[in-house]
Design a protein around this motif. Structure first.
Motif, mmCIF file in Angstrom:
data_model
loop_
_atom_site.group_PDB
_atom_site.id
_atom_site.type_symbol
_atom_site.label_atom_id
_atom_site.label_comp_id
_atom_site.label_asym_id
_atom_site.label_seq_id
_atom_site.Cartn_x
_atom_site.Cartn_y
_atom_site.Cartn_z
ATOM 1 N N ALA A 363 0.832 -1.204 0.000
ATOM 2 C CA ALA A 363 0.000 0.000 0.000
ATOM 3 C C ALA A 363 0.866 1.254 0.000
ATOM 4 O O ALA A 363 1.882 1.321 0.687
ATOM 5 N N GLN A 364 0.461 2.217 -0.775
ATOM 6 C CA GLN A 364 1.142 3.493 -0.813
ATOM 7 C C GLN A 364 0.544 4.431 0.240
ATOM 8 O O GLN A 364 -0.572 4.228 0.711
ATOM 9 N N GLN A 365 1.301 5.469 0.613
ATOM 10 C CA GLN A 365 0.756 6.480 1.506
ATOM 11 C C GLN A 365 -0.488 7.096 0.856
ATOM 12 O O GLN A 365 -0.507 7.334 -0.361
ATOM 13 N N PRO A 366 -1.556 7.342 1.631
ATOM 14 C CA PRO A 366 -2.743 7.976 1.046
ATOM 15 C C PRO A 366 -2.371 9.293 0.387
ATOM 16 O O PRO A 366 -1.519 10.030 0.896
ATOM 17 N N PRO A 367 -2.982 9.612 -0.750
ATOM 18 C CA PRO A 367 -2.664 10.883 -1.416
ATOM 19 C C PRO A 367 -3.063 12.064 -0.543
ATOM 20 O O PRO A 367 -4.044 12.006 0.204
ATOM 21 N N LEU A 368 -2.276 13.133 -0.642
ATOM 22 C CA LEU A 368 -2.596 14.347 0.095
ATOM 23 C C LEU A 368 -3.774 15.049 -0.569
ATOM 24 O O LEU A 368 -3.877 15.097 -1.800
ATOM 25 N N LEU A 369 -4.659 15.571 0.247
ATOM 26 C CA LEU A 369 -5.841 16.287 -0.235
ATOM 27 C C LEU A 369 -5.477 17.753 -0.488
ATOM 28 O O LEU A 369 -4.692 18.337 0.265
ATOM 29 N N LYS A 370 -6.029 18.345 -1.527
ATOM 30 C CA LYS A 370 -5.815 19.761 -1.803
ATOM 31 C C LYS A 370 -6.981 20.580 -1.245
ATOM 32 O O LYS A 370 -8.145 20.255 -1.478
ATOM 33 N N ALA A 371 -6.645 21.609 -0.489
ATOM 34 C CA ALA A 371 -7.675 22.496 0.059
ATOM 35 C C ALA A 371 -7.132 23.916 0.095
ATOM 36 O O ALA A 371 -5.917 24.128 0.145
ATOM 37 N N ARG A 372 -8.034 24.891 0.087
ATOM 38 C CA ARG A 372 -7.623 26.296 0.125
ATOM 39 C C ARG A 372 -7.589 26.789 1.573
ATOM 40 O O ARG A 372 -8.509 26.538 2.349
ATOM 41 N N SER A 373 -6.524 27.490 1.915
ATOM 42 C CA SER A 373 -6.366 27.973 3.277
ATOM 43 C C SER A 373 -7.340 29.116 3.557
ATOM 44 O O SER A 373 -7.475 30.045 2.755
ATOM 45 N N SER A 374 -7.994 29.041 4.707
ATOM 46 C CA SER A 374 -8.929 30.097 5.113
ATOM 47 C C SER A 374 -8.235 31.195 5.894
ATOM 48 O O SER A 374 -8.888 32.151 6.338
ATOM 49 N N GLU A 375 -6.925 31.080 6.069
ATOM 50 C CA GLU A 375 -6.201 32.066 6.875
ATOM 51 C C GLU A 375 -4.754 32.157 6.415
ATOM 52 O O GLU A 375 -4.266 31.300 5.666
ATOM 53 N N VAL A 376 -4.084 33.184 6.876
ATOM 54 C CA VAL A 376 -2.655 33.326 6.634
ATOM 55 C C VAL A 376 -1.916 32.358 7.570
ATOM 56 O O VAL A 376 -2.235 32.264 8.763
ATOM 57 N N ILE A 377 -0.944 31.614 7.029
ATOM 58 C CA ILE A 377 -0.125 30.719 7.843
ATOM 59 C C ILE A 377 1.335 31.108 7.641
ATOM 60 O O ILE A 377 1.836 31.104 6.511
ATOM 61 N N ARG A 378 2.010 31.432 8.720
ATOM 62 C CA ARG A 378 3.420 31.819 8.631
ATOM 63 C C ARG A 378 4.281 30.559 8.585
ATOM 64 O O ARG A 378 4.082 29.614 9.345
#
Length: 446
Positions: A363-378
């Motif tokens: 089994a491979q690592q589950p694929p990463l999900l793409k999502a839009r950030s709702s905030e600024v992340i430093r």
């Protein structure tokens, strides 16, 4: 047996004081070896196990052409640009073949799953026809030859692999096995993983609180992570910072398990009894990983041949000892940080894929999900950050993610609130509102 130095020599740019997350996984994939013992288990015991051989289909699925709809079966060669009227000769029920013969201008009422009568290859759903007495009329242009028919072997053909060696058996796989009439399967034996927490400040459940001490949460978290993964877990409790106690724990763990996981005792400035014992009994590297949280980590092997002179080896009874393997090979060691969130992050990012490889899983690592950030992340480039986040679906159907707030590595409640980790990659910088980020979802692992 590969050594730490020989594996390090294979990796370009290996630096134990500044390892990237990618290099850690590359190292571990070279370090660990799959188990080799097989066993046969019944289908009710097979969930989450790893197949040790291909499963070959003993039958074709479906075993005959059958109807995919409730409707009327007929010879599709009669279709034309005109409506088609057909006389109904009888009914084909699921589980029992219709024994008659239908010729031109004739059809058979048929139920879903029923065997297609000889010479008939097309089914019109019953809701699309008009009926008058024993005659049905099919509108023109509605069908083509072969519609709504499941062909013999359409899912699986007899003699072909149904499931492959190395597959994790899921609920769907159990259903597939049952559909083939298979009630037991060959699997790799369960991986045995020993686990203990270290530190004089750690309290076990049931102990009275004392100043400066904290209750051990890591054992229970790791127990859950390992159990969900399908491992056989050996809980060795809390081990104090005393050389004799640590030696006994490592010796017993190495003789009872394929892998040992510890938490605490690997950070700079901590009492080095744990690190010293790891070095004494094994071949171990101490890393500073370019990540947050979870920078310190130890990895390597507790070498069973080194345990022969230990006074604790004689008292260890185990699978390995009983199978004459007690003083051969090694147990893989994962020394995790002590902070609760760092334990979970390093387990998900590094230990889980390594253990799956040891289980014989492809089994491979589950694929990463793409999502839009709702905030600024430093975020500073030069390290991988795993921030706890909550993914939700917006009104337009797009996925958005926000952090759970305080990202301190001791804030365990934030892991409960989160449904995934926002993965900010090594070279990535600050994230603006609306930027797309990767998320490692928790479902099935935490």
């Amino acid at each position: 047996m590969k050594t730490i130095d020989s594996i390090a020599a294979e990796l370009q740019g290996y630096d134990p004081q500044a390892l990237s997350a990618e290099t850690v996984n590359a190292f571990l994939s070279r370090l660990v070896e799959p188990v080799t013992e097989q066993e046969s288990v019944g289908i009710f015991q097979a969930l989450g196990r790893v197949l040790s051989q291909n499963v070959i289909s003993p039958i074709s699925v479906p075993p005959h052409d059958n109807s995919a709809m409730d409707g009327y079966a007929f010879n599709g060669a009669q279709l034309s640009s005109q409506a088609l009227s057909l006389k109904v000769l009888g009914t084909a029920m699921a589980g029992k073949a219709w024994s008659g013969v239908a010729g031109p201008g004739e059809c058979v009422k048929i139920m879903t799953g029923a065997i297609m009568p000889a010479g008939l290859d097309t089914v019109v759903p019953q809701e699309f026809v008009s009926c008058e007495g024993d005659t049905v009329t099919i509108p023109a242009g509605l069908l083509k030859v072969g519609d709504n028919r499941r062909e013999l072997g359409e899912d699986l053909m007899q003699g072909q692999p149904a499931l492959l060696k190395g597959e994790l058996l899921t609920p769907a796989a159990l259903g597939l096995l049952a559909s083939l009439g298979i009630n037991s399967v060959p699997v790799w034996r369960k991986l045995r993983v020993a686990y203990f927490s270290t530190g004089d400040e750690i309290l076990s459940l049931g102990e009275a609180p004392r100043e400066g001490a904290v209750y051990d949460s890591n054992r229970y978290t790791v127990f859950g992570l390992l159990t969900r993964l399908g491992c056989e877990v050996i809980d060795m409790g809390v081990v104090r910072d005393e050389p004799a106690l640590l030696e006994a724990a490592f010796v017993h763990g190495a003789l009872e398990a394929d892998a040992i996981i510890t938490s605490g005792g690997v950070s700079v400035g901590e009492a080095d009894y744990t690190k010293a014992m790891m070095k004494k009994l094994g071949d171990v590297a101490f890393w500073k990983i370019a990540m947050r949280p979870g920078r310190p980590m130890a990895v390597g092997q507790i070498i069973r041949a080194k345990l022969a002179s230990s006074p604790y080896a004689a008292s260890a009874s185990s699978y390995f000892k009983n199978s004459n393997k007690a003083l051969s090979g090694s147990a893989v060691l994962f020394g995790l940080p002590g902070n609760p969130v760092a334990v979970m992050v390093t387990f998900l990012a590094f230990v889980r894929p390594a253990l799956l490889q040891m289980m014989g899983s492809t089994a491979q690592q589950p694929p990463l999900l793409k999502a839009r950030s709702s905030e600024v992340i430093r975020k500073k480039p030069g390290r991988t950050e795993y921030q706890r986040g909550t993914v939700s679906t917006a009104a337009d159907g797009s996925l958005h993610v926000k952090t759970t707030g305080n990202q301190g590595s001791g804030v365990l409640s934030s892991m409960v609130q989160a449904n995934g980790l926002i993965v900010l990659h090594h070279a990535q910088g600050n994230v603006a509102v609306g930027d797309e980020v990767d998320v490692m979802m928790f479902d099935g692992s935490i």
